[in-house]
Motif scaffolding. Sequence first.
Motif, PDB file in Angstrom:
ATOM      1  N   ILE A 338      36.038 -16.976 -17.751  1.00 34.75           N
ATOM      2  CA  ILE A 338      35.328 -16.159 -16.761  1.00 34.75           C
ATOM      3  C   ILE A 338      33.850 -16.017 -17.122  1.00 34.75           C
ATOM      4  CG2 ILE A 338      35.185 -13.866 -15.714  1.00 34.75           C
ATOM      5  CD1 ILE A 338      38.240 -13.662 -16.128  1.00 34.75           C
ATOM      6  N   MET A 339      33.567 -15.676 -18.385  1.00 34.83           N
ATOM      7  CA  MET A 339      32.160 -15.467 -18.746  1.00 34.83           C
ATOM      8  C   MET A 339      31.397 -16.783 -18.790  1.00 34.83           C
ATOM      9  SD  MET A 339      32.849 -14.210 -22.651  1.00 34.83           S
ATOM     10  CE  MET A 339      33.803 -15.139 -23.844  1.00 34.83           C
ATOM     11  N   ASN A 340      32.082 -17.862 -19.145  1.00 35.36           N
ATOM     12  CA  ASN A 340      31.430 -19.161 -19.154  1.00 35.36           C
ATOM     13  C   ASN A 340      31.081 -19.599 -17.739  1.00 35.36           C
ATOM     14  OD1 ASN A 340      30.574 -20.807 -21.285  1.00 35.36           O
ATOM     15  ND2 ASN A 340      32.104 -22.349 -20.828  1.00 35.36           N
ATOM     16  N   MET A 341      31.948 -19.258 -16.774  1.00 33.43           N
ATOM     17  CA  MET A 341      31.685 -19.612 -15.385  1.00 33.43           C
ATOM     18  C   MET A 341      30.413 -18.925 -14.872  1.00 33.43           C
ATOM     19  SD  MET A 341      32.859 -21.547 -12.962  1.00 33.43           S
ATOM     20  CE  MET A 341      34.600 -21.869 -13.213  1.00 33.43           C
ATOM     21  N   PRO A 388      30.593  -3.508 -23.701  1.00 28.49           N
ATOM     22  CA  PRO A 388      32.034  -3.413 -23.413  1.00 28.49           C
ATOM     23  C   PRO A 388      32.554  -4.634 -22.665  1.00 28.49           C
ATOM     24  CG  PRO A 388      30.823  -2.287 -21.698  1.00 28.49           C
ATOM     25  CD  PRO A 388      29.789  -2.917 -22.597  1.00 28.49           C
ATOM     26  N   THR A 389      32.016  -5.793 -22.925  1.00 28.03           N
ATOM     27  CA  THR A 389      32.376  -6.988 -22.183  1.00 28.03           C
ATOM     28  C   THR A 389      33.733  -7.538 -22.630  1.00 28.03           C
ATOM     29  OG1 THR A 389      31.259  -8.400 -23.785  1.00 28.03           O
ATOM     30  CG2 THR A 389      29.946  -7.605 -21.929  1.00 28.03           C
ATOM     31  N   ALA A 390      34.262  -8.485 -21.851  1.00 27.77           N
ATOM     32  CA  ALA A 390      35.536  -9.118 -22.196  1.00 27.77           C
ATOM     33  C   ALA A 390      35.441  -9.870 -23.515  1.00 27.77           C
ATOM     34  CB  ALA A 390      35.952 -10.065 -21.072  1.00 27.77           C
ATOM     35  N   GLY A 391      34.282 -10.450 -23.800  1.00 28.48           N
ATOM     36  CA  GLY A 391      34.120 -11.191 -25.041  1.00 28.48           C
ATOM     37  C   GLY A 391      34.297 -10.327 -26.277  1.00 28.48           C
ATOM     38  N   PHE A 392      33.864  -9.061 -26.197  1.00 27.63           N
ATOM     39  CA  PHE A 392      34.041  -8.147 -27.334  1.00 27.63           C
ATOM     40  C   PHE A 392      35.518  -7.882 -27.584  1.00 27.63           C
ATOM     41  CE2 PHE A 392      34.900  -3.710 -28.524  1.00 27.63           C
ATOM     42  CZ  PHE A 392      34.389  -3.710 -29.808  1.00 27.63           C
ATOM     43  N   PHE A 393      36.257  -7.542 -26.533  1.00 26.10           N
ATOM     44  CA  PHE A 393      37.675  -7.241 -26.709  1.00 26.10           C
ATOM     45  C   PHE A 393      38.462  -8.491 -27.089  1.00 26.10           C
ATOM     46  CE2 PHE A 393      36.209  -3.693 -24.116  1.00 26.10           C
ATOM     47  CZ  PHE A 393      36.770  -2.625 -24.797  1.00 26.10           C
ATOM     48  N   ALA A 394      38.032  -9.660 -26.591  1.00 29.00           N
ATOM     49  CA  ALA A 394      38.698 -10.901 -26.976  1.00 29.00           C
ATOM     50  C   ALA A 394      38.585 -11.126 -28.476  1.00 29.00           C
ATOM     51  CB  ALA A 394      38.085 -12.072 -26.210  1.00 29.00           C
ATOM     52  N   GLY A 469      33.810  -9.595 -13.078  1.00 24.97           N
ATOM     53  CA  GLY A 469      35.075  -9.839 -13.766  1.00 24.97           C
ATOM     54  C   GLY A 469      34.947  -9.782 -15.275  1.00 24.97           C
ATOM     55  N   THR A 470      33.812 -10.210 -15.817  1.00 26.29           N
ATOM     56  CA  THR A 470      33.595 -10.172 -17.260  1.00 26.29           C
ATOM     57  C   THR A 470      33.621  -8.739 -17.777  1.00 26.29           C
ATOM     58  OG1 THR A 470      32.280 -12.201 -17.196  1.00 26.29           O
ATOM     59  CG2 THR A 470      31.970 -10.772 -19.102  1.00 26.29           C
ATOM     60  N   ILE A 471      33.017  -7.821 -17.009  1.00 26.43           N
ATOM     61  CA  ILE A 471      33.050  -6.408 -17.390  1.00 26.43           C
ATOM     62  C   ILE A 471      34.439  -5.822 -17.162  1.00 26.43           C
ATOM     63  CG2 ILE A 471      32.095  -4.129 -16.926  1.00 26.43           C
ATOM     64  CD1 ILE A 471      30.131  -5.956 -18.309  1.00 26.43           C
ATOM     65  N   ALA A 472      35.024  -6.094 -15.991  1.00 18.49           N
ATOM     66  CA  ALA A 472      36.330  -5.517 -15.650  1.00 18.49           C
ATOM     67  C   ALA A 472      37.421  -6.011 -16.598  1.00 18.49           C
ATOM     68  CB  ALA A 472      36.686  -5.867 -14.211  1.00 18.49           C
ATOM     69  N   PHE A 473      37.363  -7.289 -16.960  1.00 21.08           N
ATOM     70  CA  PHE A 473      38.376  -7.851 -17.847  1.00 21.08           C
ATOM     71  C   PHE A 473      38.303  -7.216 -19.225  1.00 21.08           C
ATOM     72  CE2 PHE A 473      40.875 -11.553 -19.495  1.00 21.08           C
ATOM     73  CZ  PHE A 473      41.829 -11.563 -18.493  1.00 21.08           C
ATOM     74  N   GLY A 474      37.117  -6.704 -19.590  1.00 18.64           N
ATOM     75  CA  GLY A 474      36.993  -5.986 -20.847  1.00 18.64           C
ATOM     76  C   GLY A 474      37.461  -4.555 -20.740  1.00 18.64           C
ATOM     77  N   LEU A 475      37.070  -3.860 -19.666  1.00 20.80           N
ATOM     78  CA  LEU A 475      37.434  -2.453 -19.503  1.00 20.80           C
ATOM     79  C   LEU A 475      38.935  -2.279 -19.287  1.00 20.80           C
ATOM     80  CD1 LEU A 475      34.484  -1.208 -17.244  1.00 20.80           C
ATOM     81  CD2 LEU A 475      34.764  -0.933 -19.712  1.00 20.80           C
ATOM     82  N   ALA A 480      45.312  -6.460 -18.460  1.00 27.43           N
ATOM     83  CA  ALA A 480      45.297  -7.926 -18.366  1.00 27.43           C
ATOM     84  C   ALA A 480      46.294  -8.545 -19.324  1.00 27.43           C
ATOM     85  CB  ALA A 480      43.889  -8.446 -18.651  1.00 27.43           C
ATOM     86  N   LEU A 481      46.390  -8.020 -20.543  1.00 26.61           N
ATOM     87  CA  LEU A 481      47.346  -8.536 -21.507  1.00 26.61           C
ATOM     88  C   LEU A 481      48.783  -8.354 -21.031  1.00 26.61           C
ATOM     89  CD1 LEU A 481      45.882  -7.399 -24.956  1.00 26.61           C
ATOM     90  CD2 LEU A 481      46.303  -9.731 -24.235  1.00 26.61           C
ATOM     91  N   ASN A 482      49.066  -7.185 -20.453  1.00 28.91           N
ATOM     92  CA  ASN A 482      50.425  -6.909 -19.986  1.00 28.91           C
ATOM     93  C   ASN A 482      50.814  -7.807 -18.819  1.00 28.91           C
ATOM     94  OD1 ASN A 482      50.689  -4.911 -21.913  1.00 28.91           O
ATOM     95  ND2 ASN A 482      50.035  -3.275 -20.529  1.00 28.91           N
TER      96      ASN A 482
END
Length: 485
Positions: A338-341, A388-394, A469-475, A480-482
């Motif tokens: 998502i973030m790469n896109m 708080p981006t998705a990359g941090f939580f990843a 989506g990059t922000i939402a996927f992190g928050l 998302a995992l579930n």
Amino acid sequence: MSLHNLELLLPYGLTGIGALIVLLLGVLPGNKNNKIPYIGSVVILLLTIFQVGTLFHYNARIENFVAINPLTLATFELCAAGGLATILMAQYYPKLNQHVDEAFYGLIIIAVLGTFLLVSAINLLAAFIGMELIAIPMFALIAWNPKCKGAIEGAIKYAVTATVAAAFFIFGIVLIYFGTGTLIMNEIPQALMGPDAIPSLVNIGIILLLIGVAFELALAPFHCWLADAFQSAPAPIMAFIGSIAKIAVLIFVIHFAMSIAPIWGDFNSVLWVLVLLSILLGNLLALRQTNIKRMLAYSSVAQFGYILMALACVSDGTSISMVEGLRAAAYYGFSYAIMNMVVFAVIAMMSKYNPTGELAGYRGLGRRYPLAGGAMVIAVLSLAGIPPTAGFFAKLFLFTAVLNSGHIGFVILAAFGSAISVFYYLRILLAFFAKEPQPSVSVSTTGRYSVTESIDFGSTLVMTICAVGTIAFGLFAQTALNMMF
């Protein structure tokens, strides 16, 4: 085959038959009108996304060939959306918009079908067919406009690499079948216990299969093709290869690891070598680049090195649960796609002002186009792992999983690699927000576009949705995992 199974096969049918319909739309009698196949391809992919969304309550195997489960379906949605994003970006991409036709759209949809087969495969032949359905269209799409500098060279390098990867992969399949008598992935461990099994051949076959995967994921030392292919490919095609095709291969590896869990630990040393080389070489080579496309290519090598850590640390019987490691790998892969896109959409949007992709050519464009600049900030911070981006939580989930397995040395290595990556990622932002404006040029004299021209709708839409989506996927990381497991 039951009617229930036919419903589960609809995603494959919509994309397979849809690709043929798009090709037919382009050869309708009358004036040549590329808008019709364009609209047709968009409609087909939107229908596919909607139809896949109705299947999330299913968990089934179909004829010991493919399997439908939440992770598979979530990947279907990502791949179909990625194909749609590629088509939207290509419609007004400067080097493509005079050349895109029904064949282009058909090849994208066929590649999406390939991702569906690959990520849902429970039979090794299904996986091989899926890989080839992705790779073959990419040969043509990289060199779609052969007049562009490096297009033919990049396509040839990609073709050679994909052919070598396919050779390793199919030879590995042959040895696995010869040693076990089965191609169904979850039957391999049990077949190895039989009196006719040949474990040594199977081990060699799995190593060869992993080498084929390493070529496809551009893991070091099998990464040399990626930078040249990225630099020569049109940005929309670069987006599909870097954000969709590679994630499809990753999900296949996750399914493969789950299927052969009892023997997966026998190959941990091979995986750790790939991890070490990918993190070190990927980050160090990216640090030296002045072209954003080549920088992203080498960054991708390092990013998939991080992901491979989660797959390697579940392979040696340590305290980490397999599900925890594979969940971390899958979440990282989705976040990266998502973030790469976002980055690729910004590159596509700005290609009319900086067709070469050199960092110096982006000076001031973030100030001149705040929407693109803001999206690039979100994507780059996410790639660097900033909250708080998705990359941090990843990175948080993945590094925690690896740390729980006792591999503290590799966590330190990954943290060091991430620290290096901050430097070259910040160089992108420094270029975009530099005070020096890029001078306007005239299309009539140089073949480039004026900076006063409007920005195309497709890239703007893709960039905006993926940035959100990059922000939402992190928050909403836990949600998302579930959904995926």
